[in-house]
Motif scaffolding. Structure first.
Motif, PDB file in Angstrom:
ATOM      1  N   SER A  41      43.665  52.973  55.733  1.00 10.69           N
ATOM      2  CA  SER A  41      44.664  52.678  55.989  1.00 10.69           C
ATOM      3  C   SER A  41      44.958  51.274  55.079  1.00 10.69           C
ATOM      4  N   THR A  42      43.854  50.997  54.527  1.00 10.02           N
ATOM      5  CA  THR A  42      44.227  49.384  54.292  1.00 10.02           C
ATOM      6  C   THR A  42      44.466  49.243  52.566  1.00 10.02           C
ATOM      7  N   GLY A  43      44.065  50.376  51.530  1.00  2.77           N
ATOM      8  CA  GLY A  43      44.410  50.200  50.344  1.00  2.77           C
ATOM      9  C   GLY A  43      43.343  51.399  50.330  1.00  2.77           C
ATOM     10  N   TYR A  44      41.992  50.994  48.791  1.00  4.88           N
ATOM     11  CA  TYR A  44      41.010  52.700  48.293  1.00  4.88           C
ATOM     12  C   TYR A  44      40.419  51.938  48.359  1.00  4.88           C
ATOM     13  N   VAL A  45      39.313  52.549  48.624  1.00  3.95           N
ATOM     14  CA  VAL A  45      37.696  52.466  48.164  1.00  3.95           C
ATOM     15  C   VAL A  45      37.169  53.148  47.093  1.00  3.95           C
ATOM     16  N   VAL A  46      36.083  53.025  46.455  1.00  2.00           N
ATOM     17  CA  VAL A  46      35.225  53.439  45.701  1.00  2.00           C
ATOM     18  C   VAL A  46      33.637  53.256  45.325  1.00  2.00           C
ATOM     19  N   GLU A  47      33.219  54.269  46.163  1.00  2.00           N
ATOM     20  CA  GLU A  47      30.912  53.611  46.172  1.00  2.00           C
ATOM     21  C   GLU A  47      30.915  53.960  45.402  1.00  2.00           C
ATOM     22  N   ILE A  48      29.384  53.569  45.355  1.00  2.00           N
ATOM     23  CA  ILE A  48      28.497  53.853  44.073  1.00  2.00           C
ATOM     24  C   ILE A  48      26.928  53.764  44.938  1.00  2.00           C
ATOM     25  N   ALA A  49      26.333  53.900  43.867  1.00  2.00           N
ATOM     26  CA  ALA A  49      24.817  54.025  44.643  1.00  2.00           C
ATOM     27  C   ALA A  49      23.340  53.218  43.316  1.00  2.00           C
ATOM     28  N   ASP A  50      23.346  52.929  43.831  1.00  2.00           N
ATOM     29  CA  ASP A  50      21.544  52.137  42.856  1.00  2.00           C
ATOM     30  C   ASP A  50      20.670  52.945  42.793  1.00  2.00           C
ATOM     31  N   PRO A  51      20.466  52.842  41.793  1.00  2.00           N
ATOM     32  CA  PRO A  51      19.034  54.023  41.746  1.00  2.00           C
ATOM     33  C   PRO A  51      18.195  53.996  43.422  1.00  2.00           C
ATOM     34  N   TRP A  52      17.644  53.169  43.921  1.00  2.00           N
ATOM     35  CA  TRP A  52      17.229  53.604  45.176  1.00  2.00           C
ATOM     36  C   TRP A  52      17.495  53.658  46.174  1.00  2.00           C
ATOM     37  N   GLY A  53      19.045  54.238  46.849  1.00  2.00           N
ATOM     38  CA  GLY A  53      19.835  54.697  46.948  1.00  2.00           C
ATOM     39  C   GLY A  53      21.189  53.813  47.992  1.00  2.00           C
ATOM     40  N   ASN A  54      21.072  52.334  47.634  1.00  2.00           N
ATOM     41  CA  ASN A  54      21.762  51.428  48.164  1.00  2.00           C
ATOM     42  C   ASN A  54      23.256  51.998  48.118  1.00  2.00           C
ATOM     43  N   VAL A  55      23.915  51.477  48.522  1.00  2.00           N
ATOM     44  CA  VAL A  55      25.442  52.434  48.722  1.00  2.00           C
ATOM     45  C   VAL A  55      26.498  50.521  48.461  1.00  2.00           C
ATOM     46  N   ILE A  56      26.669  50.351  48.061  1.00  2.00           N
ATOM     47  CA  ILE A  56      28.262  49.521  47.590  1.00  2.00           C
ATOM     48  C   ILE A  56      29.353  49.928  47.555  1.00  2.00           C
ATOM     49  N   GLY A  57      30.100  49.830  48.423  1.00  2.00           N
ATOM     50  CA  GLY A  57      31.306  50.172  48.435  1.00  2.00           C
ATOM     51  C   GLY A  57      32.756  49.033  47.892  1.00  2.00           C
ATOM     52  N   LEU A  58      33.367  48.995  46.868  1.00  2.00           N
ATOM     53  CA  LEU A  58      34.690  48.200  46.819  1.00  2.00           C
ATOM     54  C   LEU A  58      36.573  48.723  46.693  1.00  2.00           C
ATOM     55  N   THR A  59      36.524  48.075  47.551  1.00  2.00           N
ATOM     56  CA  THR A  59      37.710  48.475  48.766  1.00  2.00           C
ATOM     57  C   THR A  59      38.976  47.108  48.040  1.00  2.00           C
ATOM     58  N   ASP A  60      40.375  47.989  48.739  1.00  2.00           N
ATOM     59  CA  ASP A  60      41.595  47.217  47.996  1.00  2.00           C
ATOM     60  C   ASP A  60      41.794  46.514  49.816  1.00  2.00           C
ATOM     61  N   TYR A  61      43.022  46.110  48.780  1.00  4.57           N
ATOM     62  CA  TYR A  61      44.238  46.041  50.696  1.00  4.57           C
ATOM     63  C   TYR A  61      45.419  46.443  49.692  1.00  4.57           C
ATOM     64  N   VAL A  62      45.573  47.389  48.668  1.00  2.82           N
ATOM     65  CA  VAL A  62      47.415  47.587  48.667  1.00  2.82           C
ATOM     66  C   VAL A  62      47.922  47.599  49.678  1.00  2.82           C
ATOM     67  N   LYS A  63      47.198  48.553  50.280  1.00  3.03           N
ATOM     68  CA  LYS A  63      48.121  49.008  51.292  1.00  3.03           C
ATOM     69  C   LYS A  63      48.551  48.098  52.303  1.00  3.03           C
ATOM     70  N   ARG A  64      48.253  47.193  52.448  1.00  3.76           N
ATOM     71  CA  ARG A  64      48.279  45.956  53.829  1.00  3.76           C
ATOM     72  C   ARG A  64      47.851  44.697  52.996  1.00  3.76           C
ATOM     73  N   PRO A  65      48.814  44.507  51.898  1.00  7.76           N
ATOM     74  CA  PRO A  65      48.420  42.760  51.262  1.00  7.76           C
ATOM     75  C   PRO A  65      48.267  42.151  51.897  1.00  7.76           C
ATOM     76  N   GLU A  66      48.764  41.964  53.272  1.00  7.90           N
ATOM     77  CA  GLU A  66      48.461  40.989  53.935  1.00  7.90           C
ATOM     78  C   GLU A  66      47.325  40.130  54.184  1.00  7.90           C
ATOM     79  N   LEU A  67      46.353  41.193  53.825  1.00 13.67           N
ATOM     80  CA  LEU A  67      45.362  41.231  55.294  1.00 13.67           C
ATOM     81  C   LEU A  67      44.078  41.232  53.559  1.00 13.67           C
ATOM     82  N   ALA A  68      44.883  40.446  52.758  1.00 11.25           N
ATOM     83  CA  ALA A  68      43.758  40.233  51.234  1.00 11.25           C
ATOM     84  C   ALA A  68      43.747  38.870  50.897  1.00 11.25           C
ATOM     85  N   ARG A  69      42.236  38.911  50.692  1.00 11.45           N
ATOM     86  CA  ARG A  69      42.318  37.573  50.124  1.00 11.45           C
ATOM     87  C   ARG A  69      42.867  37.146  48.814  1.00 11.45           C
ATOM     88  N   SER A  70      43.513  35.548  49.188  1.00  9.42           N
ATOM     89  CA  SER A  70      44.032  35.300  48.349  1.00  9.42           C
ATOM     90  C   SER A  70      43.522  34.534  47.140  1.00  9.42           C
TER      91      SER A  70
END
Length: 136
Positions: free
Chosen positions: A107-136
């Motif tokens: 609802s706020t933008g897009y997300v891409v997720e990766i996992a390290d070799p041990w299964g820990n998942v990190i997502g990288l998310t943006d606020y392109v659809k709701r820039p007023e919520l993004a960090r400046s």
């Protein structure tokens, strides 16, 4: 019915801890993914990675006999804000890091997720659809 709040005040995140099986391999993976190393203590089996301008970061901690494994689904995930998740996805692919899925819409933008070799998942998310919520 009244919901009472606990007598504690949450101030924010400290570090996010990820178990890994090999510190050299983990640091190499996360550096390729764009995480600078803040400090590393091999004798303690830990490395702290930067996550933006904030003091807390991603703490990698070696766990004995912790082998490679696929990411759990569903399972815990940590999402970090980026300016553009689709550009981040291209940079990750260029660095040889496999994406769990192509970038997906939220609802706020897009997300891409990766996992390290041990299964820990990190997502990288943006606020392109709701820039007023993004960090400046």
């Amino acid at each position: 019915m009244s919901l009472e709040r606990p007598a504690l005040e949450l101030l924010g995140f400290d570090n996010v801890l990820f178990p890994v099986g090999d510190l050299d391999e983990a640091v190499s993976f996360y550096e390729r993914a764009g995480f600078p190393v803040k400090f590393r203590l091999d004798e303690a089996g830990i490395a702290l990675l930067e996550a933006g301008k904030e003091t807390p970061g991603v703490l990698l901690r070696v766990e004995e006999d912790f082998g490679h494994r696929p990411p759990p689904w569903p399972g815990p995930r940590v999402w970090l804000e980026v300016r553009d998740a689709k550009k981040a996805a291209r940079a990750l692919l260029d660095a040889g890091i496999e994406l769990l899925d192509p970038p997906f819409s939220t609802s706020t933008g897009y997300v891409v997720e990766i996992a390290d070799p041990w299964g820990n998942v990190i997502g990288l998310t943006d606020y392109v659809k709701r820039p007023e919520l993004a960090r400046s």
